[in-house]
Design an enzyme around this catalytic site. Structure first.
Site, PDB file in Angstrom:
ATOM      1  N   ASP A 145      -7.246  23.143  -8.741  1.00  0.00           N
ATOM      2  CA  ASP A 145      -7.262  22.171  -9.744  1.00  0.00           C
ATOM      3  C   ASP A 145      -6.559  22.760 -11.337  1.00  0.00           C
ATOM      4  O   ASP A 145      -7.029  23.422 -11.860  1.00  0.00           O
ATOM      5  CB  ASP A 145      -8.726  21.801 -10.088  1.00  0.00           C
ATOM      6  CG  ASP A 145      -8.952  20.739 -11.071  1.00  0.00           C
ATOM      7  OD1 ASP A 145      -8.059  20.515 -11.811  1.00  0.00           O
ATOM      8  OD2 ASP A 145     -10.020  20.164 -10.958  1.00  0.00           O
ATOM      9  N   ARG A 178       0.986  -1.297  -0.040  1.00  0.00           N
ATOM     10  CA  ARG A 178       0.204  -0.115  -0.071  1.00  0.00           C
ATOM     11  C   ARG A 178       0.925   1.094  -0.009  1.00  0.00           C
ATOM     12  O   ARG A 178       0.383   2.265  -0.143  1.00  0.00           O
ATOM     13  CB  ARG A 178      -0.840  -0.068   1.045  1.00  0.00           C
ATOM     14  CG  ARG A 178      -2.474   0.477   0.892  1.00  0.00           C
ATOM     15  CD  ARG A 178      -3.128   0.785   2.077  1.00  0.00           C
ATOM     16  NE  ARG A 178      -3.480  -0.534   2.693  1.00  0.00           N
ATOM     17  CZ  ARG A 178      -2.974  -0.634   4.092  1.00  0.00           C
ATOM     18  NH1 ARG A 178      -2.402   0.195   4.582  1.00  0.00           N
ATOM     19  NH2 ARG A 178      -3.280  -1.993   4.637  1.00  0.00           N
ATOM     20  N   TYR A 213     -15.158  22.132 -11.795  1.00  0.00           N
ATOM     21  CA  TYR A 213     -15.467  20.784 -12.622  1.00  0.00           C
ATOM     22  C   TYR A 213     -16.688  20.475 -11.558  1.00  0.00           C
ATOM     23  O   TYR A 213     -16.760  20.285 -10.418  1.00  0.00           O
ATOM     24  CB  TYR A 213     -14.197  19.904 -12.363  1.00  0.00           C
ATOM     25  CG  TYR A 213     -14.378  18.579 -12.712  1.00  0.00           C
ATOM     26  CD1 TYR A 213     -14.646  18.279 -14.256  1.00  0.00           C
ATOM     27  CD2 TYR A 213     -14.185  17.491 -11.869  1.00  0.00           C
ATOM     28  CE1 TYR A 213     -14.610  17.193 -14.722  1.00  0.00           C
ATOM     29  CE2 TYR A 213     -14.320  16.201 -12.450  1.00  0.00           C
ATOM     30  CZ  TYR A 213     -14.464  16.110 -13.890  1.00  0.00           C
ATOM     31  OH  TYR A 213     -14.511  14.637 -14.143  1.00  0.00           O
ATOM     32  N   LYS A 261      -5.851  12.966 -17.751  1.00  0.00           N
ATOM     33  CA  LYS A 261      -6.141  13.898 -19.051  1.00  0.00           C
ATOM     34  C   LYS A 261      -4.476  13.987 -19.598  1.00  0.00           C
ATOM     35  O   LYS A 261      -4.005  13.164 -20.388  1.00  0.00           O
ATOM     36  CB  LYS A 261      -6.230  15.334 -18.425  1.00  0.00           C
ATOM     37  CG  LYS A 261      -7.592  15.184 -17.707  1.00  0.00           C
ATOM     38  CD  LYS A 261      -9.058  14.611 -18.474  1.00  0.00           C
ATOM     39  CE  LYS A 261     -10.072  14.295 -17.500  1.00  0.00           C
ATOM     40  NZ  LYS A 261     -10.682  15.308 -16.500  1.00  0.00           N
TER      41      LYS A 261
HETATM   42  C1  LIG Z   1     -11.173  15.136 -15.561  1.00  0.00           C
HETATM   43  C2  LIG Z   1     -11.083  16.264 -14.470  1.00  0.00           C
HETATM   44  C3  LIG Z   1     -11.088  15.887 -13.175  1.00  0.00           C
HETATM   45  C4  LIG Z   1     -11.120  14.789 -12.652  1.00  0.00           C
HETATM   46  O1  LIG Z   1     -10.429  13.658 -13.020  1.00  0.00           O
HETATM   47  P1  LIG Z   1     -10.774  11.854 -13.172  1.00  0.00           P
HETATM   48  O2  LIG Z   1      -9.137  11.444 -13.041  1.00  0.00           O
HETATM   49  O3  LIG Z   1     -11.747  11.713 -14.182  1.00  0.00           O
HETATM   50  O4  LIG Z   1     -11.326  11.509 -11.980  1.00  0.00           O
HETATM   51  C5  LIG Z   1     -10.794  17.024 -12.246  1.00  0.00           C
HETATM   52  N1  LIG Z   1     -10.652  18.110 -12.692  1.00  0.00           N
HETATM   53  C6  LIG Z   1     -10.745  18.471 -13.958  1.00  0.00           C
HETATM   54  C7  LIG Z   1     -10.629  20.053 -14.324  1.00  0.00           C
HETATM   55  C8  LIG Z   1     -10.910  17.705 -15.020  1.00  0.00           C
HETATM   56  O5  LIG Z   1     -11.320  18.064 -16.244  1.00  0.00           O
END
Ligand SMILES: *Cc1c(COP(=O)(O)O)cnc(C)c1O
Length: 415
Positions: A201, A75, A129, A226
């Site tokens: 973020d 872990r 988001y 992403k």
């Molecule tokens: C896609 C996204 C997330 C979440 O990511 P996941 O890996 O899909 O959980 C968070 N913030 C933004 C701006 C996003 O585009």
């Protein structure tokens, strides 16, 4: 198992090729590739492991459950995950360490739960988001944490949003879907003056496009799903911070039992090595597509911070060192049926969530619904209650993408 990394190195910055003077493109290539993790090959192997074996009882007695980069138990990860965390730390100026989470959403949840307690108030930008918004309303509310939304473009009104219980501010710039760029350094400084932790973020820009901690944020969060993954085949998230917050957040992540798979970590590392070229290419193509869209009579406004004259461009130029392929546009006087015909007529653009992959995507959205708590549209925006389409530009040829959009815009009006 005989590979024991030198102690007290962990997933922190200062890897073998610390590369402090190197540009991000070079650091992307070097980062996380410590010889004690890679052995004689280029990449760290995929260490699939739950049990880590100890040499003898004395070795077991010396085990340190909370140290980074030392074997303990599955872990806590193994060199594959450590190398990825180490690489992300090396890319983020001002970061002491990076934590990995099974998705971007779990990174946001882990970071917020790590800095907030019952009775605290969280400020969330009203362009965030959607899963972050519903997390605040459900998960956090259930933990006794109160959320208040604020207008990301109302700098003057921001101080009034604080009360003595405000402990954290969640920012996102550009905002998901609507793409407002906010003055992150000013908002983060105001948060700090009021004793609140600022979390950004930073999925859109990544550290290549916006150095979050260097611009005053305390915590930077990314969905690695992403740009870092980049190939639409993995889910992961990361949180990077300075020493104090990193240590606090690590305890919370460990308490939640969070761990990412070594296979996914290896894929993310592979994606990371080419992130700079992919981002450069998709940014250039996105700009070409955005310029073309701006000229089309069916398009009311292009919401692309990299585009001169578009909302947020001045702040983007001031603070950012790069962009990406994600932007939106709004249609002039069409109905949802028109927009559905447009999206359905696209051939090269898939219809789907997520973005940052090598393939282009399109998704319809309604700007007025994204902002639920504060004034919309912002001054100078023609978005109003118009219908939006978000594009994620991939690695296809720009001319092919434009030709596809041209035929789809025509098909839109052929009822
Ligand atoms: C896609 C996204 C997330 C979440 O990511 P996941 O890996 O899909 O959980 C968070 N913030 C933004 C701006 C996003 O585009």
């Amino acid at each position: 198992m005989g590979c024991r990394p030198r102690p007290a190195q962990g997933n922190r910055a200062g890897a073998l090729n610390s590369g402090k003077d190197h540009k991000p493109a070079t650091r992307l290539v070097e980062a996380g590739r410590r010889p004690e993790w890679t052995g004689p090959v280029v990449n760290p192997p995929v260490w699939r492991a739950s049990t880590h074996l100890y040499a003898d009882s004395a070795d077991l007695a010396r085990a340190r459950p909370n140290d980074d980069g030392t074997f303990y138990y599955g872990r806590r990860g193994a060199p594959t995950q450590w190398a990825l965390a180490d690489a992300l730390t090396a890319l983020e100026p001002g970061a002491y360490g990076t934590l990995l989470y099974p998705s971007g959403v779990s990174a946001i949840a882990g970071a917020l739960l790590g800095v907030l307690s019952a009775g605290d108030v969280l400020l969330v930008t009203d362009n965030a988001y959607e899963p972050s918004r519903s997390m605040a309303r459900n998960l956090l509310a259930g933990c006794g944490i109160e959320t208040r939304f604020f207008d990301p473009l109302d700098l003057a009104g921001f101080p009034d949003r604080f009360c003595e219980r405000t402990r954290a501010v969640l920012l996102e710039s550009p905002g998901s879907l609507t793409m407002e760029v906010c003055d992150v350094p000013a908002l983060a400084a105001m948060a700090r003056d009021r004793g609140a932790v600022s979390l950004l973020d930073n999925t859109w820009a990544s550290p290549l496009g916006f150095a979050a901690l260097a611009h005053g944020c305390d915590v930077t969060i990314m969905s690695l799903t992403k740009h870092v993954g980049g190939h639409s085949d993995l889910m992961m998230g990361s949180v990077s911070a300075g020493e104090g917050l990193y240590t606090r957040l690590r305890l919370k992540a460990q308490a939640l039992g969070l761990v990412v798979s070594p296979d996914d970590a290896a894929l993310a590392l592979r994606g990371l090595r080419t992130m700079c070229v992919r981002l450069d290419r998709s940014t250039a193509t996105a700009l070409e597509v955005a310029r073309w869209l701006e000229q089309q009579p069916q398009v009311a406004q292009v919401l692309c911070p990299m585009l001169p004259g578009a909302p947020g461009h001045d702040l983007w130029r001031r603070d950012f060192t790069g962009g990406c392929g994600l932007f939106s546009f709004v249609l002039e006087g069409r109905t949802p049926a028109h927009r559905a015909r447009l999206v359905d007529a696209l051939d090269l653009f898939g219809i789907g969530f997520s973005w940052g992959g090598f393939e282009s995507l399109a998704i319809p959205f309604d700007p007025a619904r994204v902002r639920s708590e504060t004034a919309w549209p912002p001054a100078g925006w023609q978005a109003g209650d118009k219908l939006g389409v978000r594009l994620s530009i991939g690695l296809e040829d720009a001319g092919d993408l434009i030709a596809d959009l041209a035929q789809a815009l025509e098909a839109m009006d052929e009822a």
